[in-house]
Every structure is written in C-alpha cells, then in structure tokens.
Design an enzyme around this catalytic site. Structure first.
Site, PDB file in Angstrom:
ATOM      1  N   GLU A  58     -17.162  10.416   4.741  1.00 60.02           N
ATOM      2  CA  GLU A  58     -16.731   9.142   5.129  1.00 60.02           C
ATOM      3  C   GLU A  58     -15.468   8.546   3.751  1.00 60.02           C
ATOM      4  O   GLU A  58     -16.073   8.878   2.656  1.00 60.02           O
ATOM      5  CB  GLU A  58     -17.801   8.156   5.058  1.00 60.02           C
ATOM      6  CG  GLU A  58     -18.684   7.744   3.985  1.00 60.02           C
ATOM      7  CD  GLU A  58     -19.563   6.542   4.340  1.00 60.02           C
ATOM      8  OE1 GLU A  58     -19.223   5.681   5.064  1.00 60.02           O
ATOM      9  OE2 GLU A  58     -20.637   6.587   3.530  1.00 60.02           O
ATOM     10  N   ASP A  76       0.945  -1.186   0.039  1.00 60.08           N
ATOM     11  CA  ASP A  76      -0.143   0.106   0.080  1.00 60.08           C
ATOM     12  C   ASP A  76       0.944   1.315   0.028  1.00 60.08           C
ATOM     13  O   ASP A  76       2.167   1.226   0.382  1.00 60.08           O
ATOM     14  CB  ASP A  76      -1.068   0.016   1.110  1.00 60.08           C
ATOM     15  CG  ASP A  76      -2.407   0.744   0.917  1.00 60.08           C
ATOM     16  OD1 ASP A  76      -2.211   1.580   0.066  1.00 60.08           O
ATOM     17  OD2 ASP A  76      -3.161   0.467   1.559  1.00 60.08           O
TER      18      ASP A  76
END
Length: 860
Positions: free
Chosen positions: A619, A269
């Site tokens: 969000e 990542d």
C-alpha cells in the site's frame, strides 16, 4: 574585499562572489523579508525569474542567490537523506491522540533537518532532499480505507487532523515570534484529496456538497493557515468541477487567499502542472505555455516539475505579464528570507544546533515513546494479555515479525538500528521461556525465502552492493552519485522519488556491482525486476539483456547453482528511459511451505504470536501492484490477505491460542481474526523502536492507551463507491452500520469509569476514575451534535485530552469547549456558523454510543 562561497548544484561546482559590505537592500538583515524581496525581484531578468519558480531553483550567481531545493520530506522523520530517526507512520502517531508528544517528535525531526542542511552546505552540496522546505503534513481526510496513502494522514476526523497538523507545523517551523523560521512546512494536498491513486492525474470531483466541503475537507487547512501560520500549501493533482486544483481559482484565490488571508507559498504537487495538458490526463489546456499561465494566474507560485520553463515564452506571447511573476516571486523570496537562508550562519540560531542530536538517544527515546502510545489494543479475550515472561513457550510467526523495512512505513529515512517485533519479544522473555521464530508465512503466499544478501560484498570487499548513477542514459562522464546498499534493493520513482540524492527522476542510468561468495553449496535465484531496461552480467558473461526492449516493467529470475567458497562477480547495468523508474535486486533461496508444515512447527507452543497485516510494499503512493487485491497502491478489498487468514484459522483449529499483531497503515477488516484470535493489537508501521513497543504491551511493561483515528469496518461491503467523495456512509460521523471497531476505540489493562459531564461558560468537566489494579492513561473524548440537525453528522469530535490516572485513583478533568466548538453548517445561509439551539455533548473514551455520557447544552 570579496568573500567566496562554493556550492554544488546539478553536479557542478559554482562559486559566488558577494561584497563583504552590504551593497543592496536585499542583503540588509535589518529590513523586513517583504522589503528585501521587493528589492531583489527588481534586479532579476525574466529568465532568472523563471528559473527561481521551479522546485529545483537555480542559482543567480551575479546576485549571490544560491541554489534552493523546494522539495524535501519529513513525513515521520527526515526522509530520503541518509540516516535519521524514524518515528511511527503518521497514522500510528495519530493513534496516540497526543499532540504534545507529536510536537516534540517534529521538533526533533526539524533539528535533524537543520543539521543535515548544514552538513550539505559545508560539503558544497545542495541536492534534492537537502533543502529547508519540507512538504508535510498531509492533512487530507482519510475517508476510505482502500486509499494507499492513508498511512500518511492523521485519520478520518477533521478536528483530530487539525490538532495533529498544528503540532507538526509548530515542531517544524519553530516559534511564531522568532525572526527566523526553523523550516518551511507545507499543508497538503489542497483540496479535497483522498485517493484513488490509480486515476489521480485525470480524476474529476463533481457536485461535492458544500456541507462536506466546509465541515469535512477544509477545516484542517483553514486552521493551519489561520492558527498555524503554515508557510506553504500544496495543491493536489485532481480536478474539482473541471478545474485542476493547481489552477483552481475558487480554491486558491477566493478561499485560500481571499477568505482565509493566506500570504504564504502555494507549491504544486510533482507533475501536477504537466497533467493540465498531457493527453490522457486532465487535458484542461493544450500546451505547456497555456498550463503555465493558468497555474500562475490561479496562484501556484512554485512548480515541482519543468513546465514553468515555459514562463519566458508565456510572457513573450502575452499569456503572462512580468508583474504576474513578481507576485509569486515575492512570496517565494519572503519564505527564503524568513529561513535566513541568504544570511550569515551566525545570525541564524537554527544553524547552531549541535550535530550530536542527529540520530541521538534522546530522539530514539521519543520514537520509542511515540511507538508505545500508538499501540491500540482491539481485543483481549480472557485477559490473555499481558503474557507471562517466564515459563512460557512462544512461537512467533507471520510476514511482519522480522521485517525492519516494513516498520519504516513510506517516505522514511534510514534508522541507524531497527528493533523488529521479533527482536522485541526475544529481549523480554525470562527464565524457562522460549521464543521460536517460524519462517515461511508471507503476506499473500507462504514460502520460505532466504536472502543471501549478507553474503555479498563490493569488489573492494565492503559488505553490500555498490551503485553508480549517471544523469544520462549512456553511463557517460563522472557519476552523479554513488552509494552502497546493505539490504535487498527496492527503488522506484513513484511519488516522484529519486533513486539517490543527486540523481534525476528520469533519463538516468546506473551500474550495480557485487561479489557473491556463498558459505555453502546452494541453488539460488538472482531476482531482478526493473522498469525500464537492464542487463545482468555474471563473471563477465551477459546472461540476460533487456536493454533492447527497454520499456515497461521487466522481470528476470536467473537460477544459479552456486558452489561454496567460489566468487561470482555480478553486475547489473540499468537504464531509465521515461516515466516510471523501478529497480529491485536480491539473491534468494525459496521454497513453498504448507499450512500443515507451519502449524506443526508450533506444536509445542503455549501461545502463538502472529505478526501479520500488509506492508508499505503493498500500500502506498501510485504503486504498480496489480495482484492480490491491490491496485496502484490502493486496495480493492480490505480483508487480511487470504493466505494469512487461512493460516490463522489452521492454528486455531490446532488448538493454539493466537495473539495477532496487525501491521498496516490503514484499517483492515479483521472479522475472521476476531473470531480466531484471543487478542488483537494494532501496531501500524511503528518505526525504529516498534519492536520494543509491541513487546512492552504484550508482556505488560506498558499499559496500552492508543485510540483508533479511523473506523475499522467489517468488510468492503460497508463502504460506498471509492470514487464517491460525498461523506454519506463514511467514517464514524456518517456511517450508519456497526463497525468492527469504532473511531476512538482502544482497550487498556485497567478499567476507567466516567462521571456525568458538566458544562458551564465554555468549560466542560468530568470525573474520571481508574477502578482497575494498574496505572493507566485514558483519552477523554468530547463529541457534539446539534439535536435539530437531521442531515448532518451523527456526532463530531470537538475536544480530547490524554489523562494519566493511578490505580484506584479519581481525578477531575477540565477541558475548554468554547462557543466555536459548536460551529456547524447552516444550510439556510450556506455558511459555517454557531446556530443557537440545543446540542448533545457526549463524553467518553470512544465514539461508540455505549462508551459515552450525554448532556444537553443550550447555545444562545
């Protein structure tokens, strides 16, 4: 004779020369990818090898190796690379319980990805988000509704996630037996990742029960590796038992490579290797050299970041051997050869996909179909739905009613056109019906905000704001990128997102220019928010200068008393210093409104359609939102924001019938709304055709058939600690309370009746009858529970099928339920296996006990 190939890399034109004849074995397309990789690796220098192991993979001109971008996105359609078809967010697609349709959506998305790649190559470009390696699907288990990235997953169940994940991989990569892969897909984030966002760079998961690991967190990854032949696996940010996931020898070496036999690529990542040694993060190592060695020796082949630039130093200091690099490089080059990326275009069928498929009507129709199937009807008191199309006065209100960007979700592309929910409703009504839009209801506060962005033009007269970007902090030299924004600007590098293709994540600058010419006298605010520095220039005068304190988030709201017809030249210079990059710009009129004012505007309405919920702006991934119950992209509460709750209550008190449409990427606690609203429809972030799909359900042109892929709880009090990764008390499989709406639940406009299930020799059959007055689709769900297992899940999904049944018709549904479906955790052997004994097999249309027919099956 030589042939020339020119490619843009890092803003520089590079010309490769390669002989027309095959000179080296790695250029021989008749050899296997493994043979070609072995030959090519032997010709590379140490410095070249290092450059090829970073996500922005540099060229090796002398060998004809082109630049390669390992990081691209297609979470629910090709993302961050201009126009593309935008499907519903993945949580919405999971609500379809239709993996066949999901495959078709990702087959379409991969068509568009290949077209965009071909366009980039022919234009002499290869920037971020233009390559053939796509970091999706996200098959993490959505264990907690507070997690901001839950919208990217396929829900809380391992089996549903597995089925959906396999469909995504098939759609992106193409047939397994094809010589060339269509794209490379990536199963992420491995392993045991499910938030929180705010501490993911330092978080350590300790003492996770082995049962939770093998029964919940790992099944989808194992299936995508062994059944799906997924090309890549991404290791996650956090630590497990003290080791960062990208340096986890147990998970990467023993399980992934050893037990599962994964031969593909492990990518990190973005920034995950840097977390190894960064102060305040994992602090697992002390230097970039040590981090590089730890990650490569654990099996992380490619780094998204720049720490692997230390590879040559690590080899010179004896931390790594060149042969260690060759192991990773072979996997990377096998992946590239399997794409045909180094072969002539005419040999690769995927390079022949017709360009007219990009944003085509066929793909738009797929987005429409998926949006329809994603709709979940949660409540329908007194059968208020479907609404009549005629002789009805409808008031539409709510923060998501007319918000096209909300519908795109996160990690999205840009659709050529979005049908908002308000658009969809207006298009449906007929004779003697009215639709009144009431502006002013916000997500967290009520105010009428009128954007004047439509009154902005570039200095050359084109609608919008023109932007120029430089990959330096001085705005010097030729711009690295230029673009025009036609909607209010909201950019950030959260989740390692670049502002525009060709722009670096950090150490860049920009200039935004536009001309504001209002149609009437007005007092507006120029709203600016940025991290790091900026200056605002109006008609040549600097009216705000925050370059001097260019660090952290800074906000300016500059009032301007504008005169109709007068031109105001506006320029914003932006500088990004380090870390977080963020820039917002709009020109607005705004005034607050009371609930009484809003309710009064709905006085004549026969029904109020309230389109509420939250938004991808609230969000998401590693966001910097700290107010109103949001933290770092996660939520601290799961209730609907108070402003919306109070307005709905006021509408109810005024005697209005309210149909509530909830837009969110995750579960919202709607206990109050279930009392104050007649009907509730969960619409998610429904993509470019979401407005049509919502309207179809509201007016009965589509019979809803979606089912919840997650549990909707009554309140945050139902949830364990967010930092607790054990499954006790979480999801339908372990939650002992009564949810508001259960996993697998979803209503229809017709009624279905199930017969008694029958099981014989690996096959389950059940009669399904539609006793209602309209055709409909039902999702037949099969759950299994080992009766003697008192510690395990209450029930676990093991099969499902979407079935269409005409009104008054009856059908026999047959489903495979092989011996492997009874596999579970055996605490005696600490393994997953089929334990002989008696099992409850439950069949129905949700996970609720009252919706299931149960039989006992003996497994020998």
């Amino acid at each position: 004779m030589l042939k020339q190939l020119s490619v843009m890399a890092f803003g520089v034109a590079i010309t490769f020369s390669a002989t027309a004849q095959t000179t080296y074995p790695y250029q021989d397309t008749s050899l296997t990818p493994e043979q070609r990789a072995d030959d090519l690796i032997g010709r590379l220098t140490l410095e070249e090898k290092a450059r090829l192991m970073i996500d922005v993979s540099g060229p090796v001109e002398r060998l004809g190796i082109k630049p390669f971008q390992w990081w691209n996105e297609t979470l629910h359609g090709v993302a961050r690379n201009g126009f593309a078809t935008v499907f519903p967010i993945t949580m919405g697609m999971a609500a379809s319980w239709d993996d066949a349709l999901l495959f078709r959506c990702f087959d379409a998305a991969s068509d568009e990805a290949r077209i965009k790649y071909r366009q980039a190559v022919r234009a002499g470009q290869m920037n971020r988000y233009q390559g053939l390696s796509f970091w999706t699907p996200n098959i993490n288990i959505f264990r907690d509704p507070r997690w901001g990235r839950g919208q990217e997953t396929y829900g809380e169940d391992p089996y549903l996630t597995t089925r959906m994940g396999l469909a995504v991989v098939r759609g992106l990569e193409g047939p397994k037996d094809a010589k060339y892969k269509k794209l490379l897909s990536c199963a992420k984030h491995y392993a045991v990742h499910s938030g929180p966002e705010w501490n993911r760079h330092s978080f350590n998961i300790e003492n996770l029960p082995e049962r939770d690991l093998w029964e919940t967190y790992l099944p989808a990854f194992k299936a995508l590796v062994q059944e799906g032949d997924v090309a890549e696996v991404m290791c996650a940010y956090q630590r497990i038992d003290g080791q960062p996931c990208c340096g986890q020898t147990r998970y990467l070496q023993q399980i992934l490579r050893g037990e599962w036999g994964f031969k593909g690529i492990v990518v990190s990542d973005c920034g995950a290797i840097r977390d190894f040694h960064t102060k305040g993060h994992h602090e697992y190592t002390k230097t970039p050299v040590e981090s590089t060695a730890k990650a490569i020796l654990a099996g992380t082949d490619n780094e998204c970041g720049s720490v692997y630039k230390a590879i040559p130093q690590a080899v010179r200091e004896g931390e790594l051997k060149e042969s260690d690099l060759d192991v990773s490089l072979k996997r990377l080059f096998v992946g590239r050869f399997r794409l045909g990326e180094m072969d002539p275009d005419h040999l690769v069928p995927w390079m022949q996909i017709p360009e007219e498929r990009l944003c085509s009507k066929a793909h738009n129709d797929l987005a429409y179909k998926m949006a329809q199937e994603s709709m979940v009807l949660l409540q329908n008191k007194n059968n208020i739905l479907p609404l009549a199309k005629e002789n009805l006065n409808i008031a539409v209100i709510g923060p998501n009613a007319n918000d096209s960007v909300m519908q795109w979700g996160n990690y999205s592309g840009y659709p050529t056109h979005t049908v908002t929910i308000l658009d969809g409703i207006k298009a449906k009504v007929g004779k003697n019906a009215t639709v009144k839009y009431i502006n002013g209801a916000g997500h967290v506060a009520n105010a009428v905000t009128i954007s004047h962005f439509n009154e902005l033009t570039t200095r050359s007269g084109v609608p919008g704001v023109e932007a120029f970007y430089w990959n330096n902090k001085e705005q010097e030299g030729a711009p690295a990128a230029a673009t025009v924004y036609t909607n209010s600007i909201h950019l950030d590098n959260g989740g390692n997102t670049v502002f525009a293709p060709g722009v670096e994540l950090e150490d860049f600058s920009a200039t935004y220019t536009t001309v504001f010419k209002p149609q009437k006298d007005c007092t507006v605010t120029i709203d600016l928010k940025a991290d790091d520095g900026y200056r605002l220039i109006i008609n040549g005068d600097t009216v705000a200068n925050r370059f001097r304190s260019a660090h952290g988030m800074q906000t300016t709201r500059r009032e301007l008393k504008a005169v109709a017809g007068r031109a105001y030249d506006i320029q914003v210079d932006y500088i990004q210093v380090s870390g977080m990059a963020h820039f917002e710009f709009d020109i607005n009129e705004k005034h607050t409104v009371s609930n009484n004012e809003l309710v009064a505007q709905a006085a004549d309405a026969d029904v109020v359609v309230f389109v509420g919920g939250i938004s991808p702006r609230l969000e998401g991934e590693e966001m910097k939102v700290d107010a109103y119950g949001f933290k770092g992209g996660d939520r601290t509460d799961i209730q609907l924001p108070q402003a919306q709750r109070e307005l709905i209550k006021a509408l109810k008190a005024a005697g209005k019938r309210v149909v509530y449409i909830n837009c969110s990427g995750s579960a919202i606690a709607l206990a109050d709304e279930s009392e104050n609203c007649e009907a509730i429809l969960q619409a998610w972030y429904p993509g470019e055709r979401g407005g049509d799909a919502v309207a179809d359900v509201l007016f009965g042109d589509y019979n809803p058939s979606g089912k919840l892929p997650i549990t909707f709880y009554k309140s945050v009090n139902d949830l364990p600690d967010f930092l607790d990764y054990t499954m006790a008390g979480r999801t339908y499989r372990y939650f002992q309370g009564t949810p508001l709406w259960a996993f697998g639940y979803g209503m229809s406009y017709t009624d279905f009746v199930f017969g008694k299930p029958r099981y014989k020799k690996g096959k389950l059959s059940v009669a399904l009858e539609n006793i209602g007055s309209c055709d409909g689709e039902e999702v037949v769900q099969v759950y299994v529970k080992r009766i003697a297992d008192t510690d395990g899940p209450i029930k676990t999904l093991k099969a499902f099928r979407r079935v269409n049944v005409g009104a008054g018709q009856k059908t026999e549904v047959e489903m495979e339920l092989p011996r492997e479906a009874f596999e579970c955790w055996d605490k005696e052997s600490n393994t997953m296996r089929v334990i002989p004994g008696k099992y409850n097999v439950m069949v129905g249309n949700s996970s609720r006990a009252e919706d299931l027919q149960t039989i006992v099956v003996t497994v020998k």
